[in-house]
Write a protein that holds these residues in place. Structure first.
Motif, PDB file in Angstrom:
ATOM      1  N   LEU A 291      -1.234  11.167  95.165  1.00  0.00           N
ATOM      2  CA  LEU A 291      -2.182  11.018  94.067  1.00  0.00           C
ATOM      3  C   LEU A 291      -1.870  12.002  92.954  1.00  0.00           C
ATOM      4  CD1 LEU A 291      -5.541  10.615  96.040  1.00  0.00           C
ATOM      5  CD2 LEU A 291      -4.217   8.818  94.894  1.00  0.00           C
ATOM      6  N   ASP A 292      -2.323  11.670  91.745  1.00  0.00           N
ATOM      7  CA  ASP A 292      -2.175  12.564  90.603  1.00  0.00           C
ATOM      8  C   ASP A 292      -3.410  12.446  89.718  1.00  0.00           C
ATOM      9  OD1 ASP A 292      -1.870  10.110  89.398  1.00  0.00           O
ATOM     10  OD2 ASP A 292       0.078  10.515  88.505  1.00  0.00           O
ATOM     11  N   PHE A 293      -3.549  13.387  88.777  1.00  0.00           N
ATOM     12  CA  PHE A 293      -4.659  13.323  87.824  1.00  0.00           C
ATOM     13  C   PHE A 293      -4.319  14.162  86.601  1.00  0.00           C
ATOM     14  CE2 PHE A 293      -5.705  17.642  88.604  1.00  0.00           C
ATOM     15  CZ  PHE A 293      -6.651  18.030  87.671  1.00  0.00           C
ATOM     16  N   ARG A 294      -5.087  13.933  85.538  1.00  0.00           N
ATOM     17  CA  ARG A 294      -5.066  14.772  84.352  1.00  0.00           C
ATOM     18  C   ARG A 294      -6.445  14.702  83.718  1.00  0.00           C
ATOM     19  NH1 ARG A 294      -1.737  11.318  79.655  1.00  0.00           N
ATOM     20  NH2 ARG A 294      -3.409   9.790  79.274  1.00  0.00           N
TER      21      ARG A 294
ATOM     22  N   ASN B  12     -12.956  14.525  82.134  1.00  0.00           N
ATOM     23  CA  ASN B  12     -12.838  13.083  82.362  1.00  0.00           C
ATOM     24  C   ASN B  12     -11.522  12.809  83.098  1.00  0.00           C
ATOM     25  OD1 ASN B  12     -13.324  10.330  82.302  1.00  0.00           O
ATOM     26  ND2 ASN B  12     -12.413  10.061  80.274  1.00  0.00           N
ATOM     27  N   PRO B  13     -11.526  12.877  84.438  1.00  0.00           N
ATOM     28  CA  PRO B  13     -10.271  12.731  85.183  1.00  0.00           C
ATOM     29  C   PRO B  13      -9.672  11.340  85.036  1.00  0.00           C
ATOM     30  CG  PRO B  13     -12.157  12.688  86.669  1.00  0.00           C
ATOM     31  CD  PRO B  13     -12.686  13.068  85.330  1.00  0.00           C
ATOM     32  N   GLN B  14      -8.351  11.314  84.912  1.00  0.00           N
ATOM     33  CA  GLN B  14      -7.603  10.064  84.847  1.00  0.00           C
ATOM     34  C   GLN B  14      -6.522  10.065  85.912  1.00  0.00           C
ATOM     35  OE1 GLN B  14      -6.192  10.143  80.726  1.00  0.00           O
ATOM     36  NE2 GLN B  14      -7.738   8.625  80.181  1.00  0.00           N
ATOM     37  N   GLY B  15      -6.226   8.885  86.455  1.00  0.00           N
ATOM     38  CA  GLY B  15      -5.127   8.708  87.389  1.00  0.00           C
ATOM     39  C   GLY B  15      -4.127   7.726  86.816  1.00  0.00           C
ATOM     40  N   SER B  16      -2.895   7.744  87.339  1.00  0.00           N
ATOM     41  CA  SER B  16      -1.839   6.929  86.736  1.00  0.00           C
ATOM     42  C   SER B  16      -1.338   5.842  87.680  1.00  0.00           C
ATOM     43  CB  SER B  16      -0.666   7.817  86.318  1.00  0.00           C
ATOM     44  OG  SER B  16       0.079   8.231  87.454  1.00  0.00           O
ATOM     45  N   LEU B  17      -0.844   4.777  87.055  1.00  0.00           N
ATOM     46  CA  LEU B  17      -0.088   3.736  87.749  1.00  0.00           C
ATOM     47  C   LEU B  17       1.239   3.571  87.023  1.00  0.00           C
ATOM     48  CD1 LEU B  17      -2.872   1.038  88.350  1.00  0.00           C
ATOM     49  CD2 LEU B  17      -1.885   2.610  90.044  1.00  0.00           C
ATOM     50  N   THR B  18       2.296   3.400  87.788  1.00  0.00           N
ATOM     51  CA  THR B  18       3.631   3.272  87.225  1.00  0.00           C
ATOM     52  C   THR B  18       4.161   1.867  87.490  1.00  0.00           C
ATOM     53  OG1 THR B  18       4.043   5.625  87.632  1.00  0.00           O
ATOM     54  CG2 THR B  18       5.954   4.233  87.191  1.00  0.00           C
TER      55      THR B  18
ATOM     56  N   ALA C 252       7.113  -1.378  87.210  1.00  0.00           N
ATOM     57  CA  ALA C 252       8.457  -1.539  87.751  1.00  0.00           C
ATOM     58  C   ALA C 252       9.528  -0.917  86.871  1.00  0.00           C
ATOM     59  CB  ALA C 252       8.757  -3.023  87.962  1.00  0.00           C
ATOM     60  N   ASN C 253       9.228  -0.751  85.587  1.00  0.00           N
ATOM     61  CA  ASN C 253      10.177  -0.157  84.655  1.00  0.00           C
ATOM     62  C   ASN C 253      10.029   1.354  84.537  1.00  0.00           C
ATOM     63  OD1 ASN C 253      11.302  -2.704  83.938  1.00  0.00           O
ATOM     64  ND2 ASN C 253       9.546  -3.069  82.578  1.00  0.00           N
ATOM     65  N   GLY C 254       9.128   1.936  85.335  1.00  0.00           N
ATOM     66  CA  GLY C 254       8.930   3.375  85.297  1.00  0.00           C
ATOM     67  C   GLY C 254       7.956   3.850  84.241  1.00  0.00           C
ATOM     68  N   ASN C 255       7.259   2.920  83.573  1.00  0.00           N
ATOM     69  CA  ASN C 255       6.280   3.283  82.549  1.00  0.00           C
ATOM     70  C   ASN C 255       4.952   3.646  83.206  1.00  0.00           C
ATOM     71  OD1 ASN C 255       8.068   2.638  80.353  1.00  0.00           O
ATOM     72  ND2 ASN C 255       7.660   0.469  80.777  1.00  0.00           N
ATOM     73  N   LYS C 256       4.421   4.796  82.849  1.00  0.00           N
ATOM     74  CA  LYS C 256       3.184   5.285  83.452  1.00  0.00           C
ATOM     75  C   LYS C 256       2.000   5.027  82.518  1.00  0.00           C
ATOM     76  CE  LYS C 256       3.399   9.007  85.898  1.00  0.00           C
ATOM     77  NZ  LYS C 256       3.456  10.424  86.376  1.00  0.00           N
ATOM     78  N   THR C 257       0.906   4.484  83.080  1.00  0.00           N
ATOM     79  CA  THR C 257      -0.322   4.222  82.326  1.00  0.00           C
ATOM     80  C   THR C 257      -1.470   4.955  83.010  1.00  0.00           C
ATOM     81  OG1 THR C 257       0.491   2.022  81.713  1.00  0.00           O
ATOM     82  CG2 THR C 257      -1.860   2.452  81.392  1.00  0.00           C
ATOM     83  N   TRP C 258      -2.337   5.600  82.196  1.00  0.00           N
ATOM     84  CA  TRP C 258      -3.433   6.402  82.736  1.00  0.00           C
ATOM     85  C   TRP C 258      -4.767   5.663  82.581  1.00  0.00           C
ATOM     86  CZ3 TRP C 258      -2.618  10.991  85.250  1.00  0.00           C
ATOM     87  CH2 TRP C 258      -1.344  11.547  85.133  1.00  0.00           C
ATOM     88  N   TYR C 259      -5.644   5.822  83.587  1.00  0.00           N
ATOM     89  CA  TYR C 259      -6.941   5.143  83.615  1.00  0.00           C
ATOM     90  C   TYR C 259      -8.044   6.136  83.973  1.00  0.00           C
ATOM     91  CZ  TYR C 259      -3.928   1.017  83.928  1.00  0.00           C
ATOM     92  OH  TYR C 259      -2.962   0.066  83.688  1.00  0.00           O
TER      93      TYR C 259
END
Length: 332
Positions: free
Chosen positions: A123-126, A168-174, A176-183
């Motif tokens: 898991l990750d967050f920002r 406001n914690p956000q987590g990421s999904l990456t 298939a192309n390695g692009n990361k999006t935060w939610y």
């Protein structure tokens, strides 16, 4: 800390700050009547901030302390303050600051099986953090200063107060192309917050109270300008700075409480396990430990401060010392 103790501590500290402020107003009358002068100071501060929580860490079991500090996630804190000193040994500080925190299980260096459990969690967050606080500041050595008006240039100090911060914690999904999006994670109820099936998992607010405390060393370059180095620690009352605290839940419950899009995101972001200890696994069973709720999340900063004295300088200690050094010799 239980909620009633949490608010009890907050009310007590707030009452102390109010009483001190009222006392400082009475001292301010000394400006008019010629007694000890109230001193006002404004300034700004900046320095590195460090997250201590469930995500990330170093070798061994996660401890939520300096042992698990990840220096690669060092972030810059920036802020401003105004202080009033009704007496030379104590003052009241009002301050605001901004910083950014981040944590990631993927950065852990593998030394044994203890780290692998967290790396498998994956898991990750920002989060951005805005905060305001008021604090009582004490300079104990000033109580020992001589009566001839001498004031030392170096002055150690400590402080404690009460404040509020927004996160406001956000987590990421990456992809298939390695692009990361935060939610945004809080609306997704990743640990069943507020769901009837999980009565012990309460919803958390994005605005929280905290207790700032720490200390430092102040250097007076002149009566007008000073510089400080201080450690500013925030005692928080939430374990959700990183949105990780308790256990994994049954993902079927997301569909009962969230929209279709939210439920899909919650399913993906709540459990991003990768099969390290258990090759081939993709998700943990419901009820498996996800975080450690025995220790709340926190963060601290090492701060450089620059302060500027406002208004006229009354009875300057530096001027008094210079005058003593240049006056005519006394006759003995």
């Amino acid at each position: 800390m239980k909620p009633h103790l949490h608010y009890g501590v907050g009310k007590s500290l707030l009452l102390i700050l109010i009483c001190f402020f009222l006392q400082s107003r009475s001292y301010s009358q000394a400006v008019l009547f010629g007694n000890e002068k109230v001193k006002w100071e404004v300034g700004f501060d900046f320095g590195p901030s460090f997250f201590l929580g469930d995500l990330g860490g170093n070798a061994g079991k996660g401890k939520n302390n300096l042992k698990d500090l990840n220096l690669q996630f060092t972030k810059l804190m920036k802020g401003a303050f105004i202080s009033v000193y009704p007496v030379k040994w104590a003052g009241l500080r009002l301050a605001a600051d901004y910083t950014y925190l981040e944590g990631d299980d993927g950065v852990i260096n593998t030394m044994g099986v203890d780290e692998l459990w967290r790396k498998q969690r994956n898991l990750d967050f920002r989060t951005n953090i805005w905060s305001v606080y008021g604090a009582l500041e004490f300079m104990p050595t000033m109580l020992l200063s001589r009566e001839d008006g001498y004031e030392p240039k170096f002055r150690p100090y400590g402080f404690v107060g009460i404040g509020f911060f927004k996160f406001n914690p956000q987590g990421s999904l990456t992809d298939a192309n390695g692009n990361k999006t935060w939610y945004n994670l809080q609306p997704l109820r990743t640990e069943g917050e507020g769901m009837a099936e999980y009565p012990n998992s309460k919803p958390y607010q994005l605005t929280q109270m905290y207790i700032p405390l720490g200390g430092g060393l102040k250097f007076y370059a002149s009566d007008r300008v000073n510089a400080s180095i201080e450690v500013l620690y925030r005692k928080t009352f939430t374990d959700y700075l990183d949105d990780v605290s308790k256990n994994y839940i049954d993902p079927a419950n997301f569909g009962k409480y969230l929209t279709g899009t939210q439920a899909t995101l919650a399913y993906k972001l709540s459990d991003k396990s990768i099969g390290i200890i258990y090759p081939g696994m993709t998700r943990y069973p419901a009820g498996t430990q996800r975080g450690n709720n025995k220790n709340v999340d926190t963060y601290f900063s090492v701060v450089a401060k620059i302060g500027f004295r406002l208004g006229p300088i009354y009875e300057s200690s530096f001027a008094r010392r210079a005058a003593r050094q240049t006056r005519c010799p006394a006759v003995y």
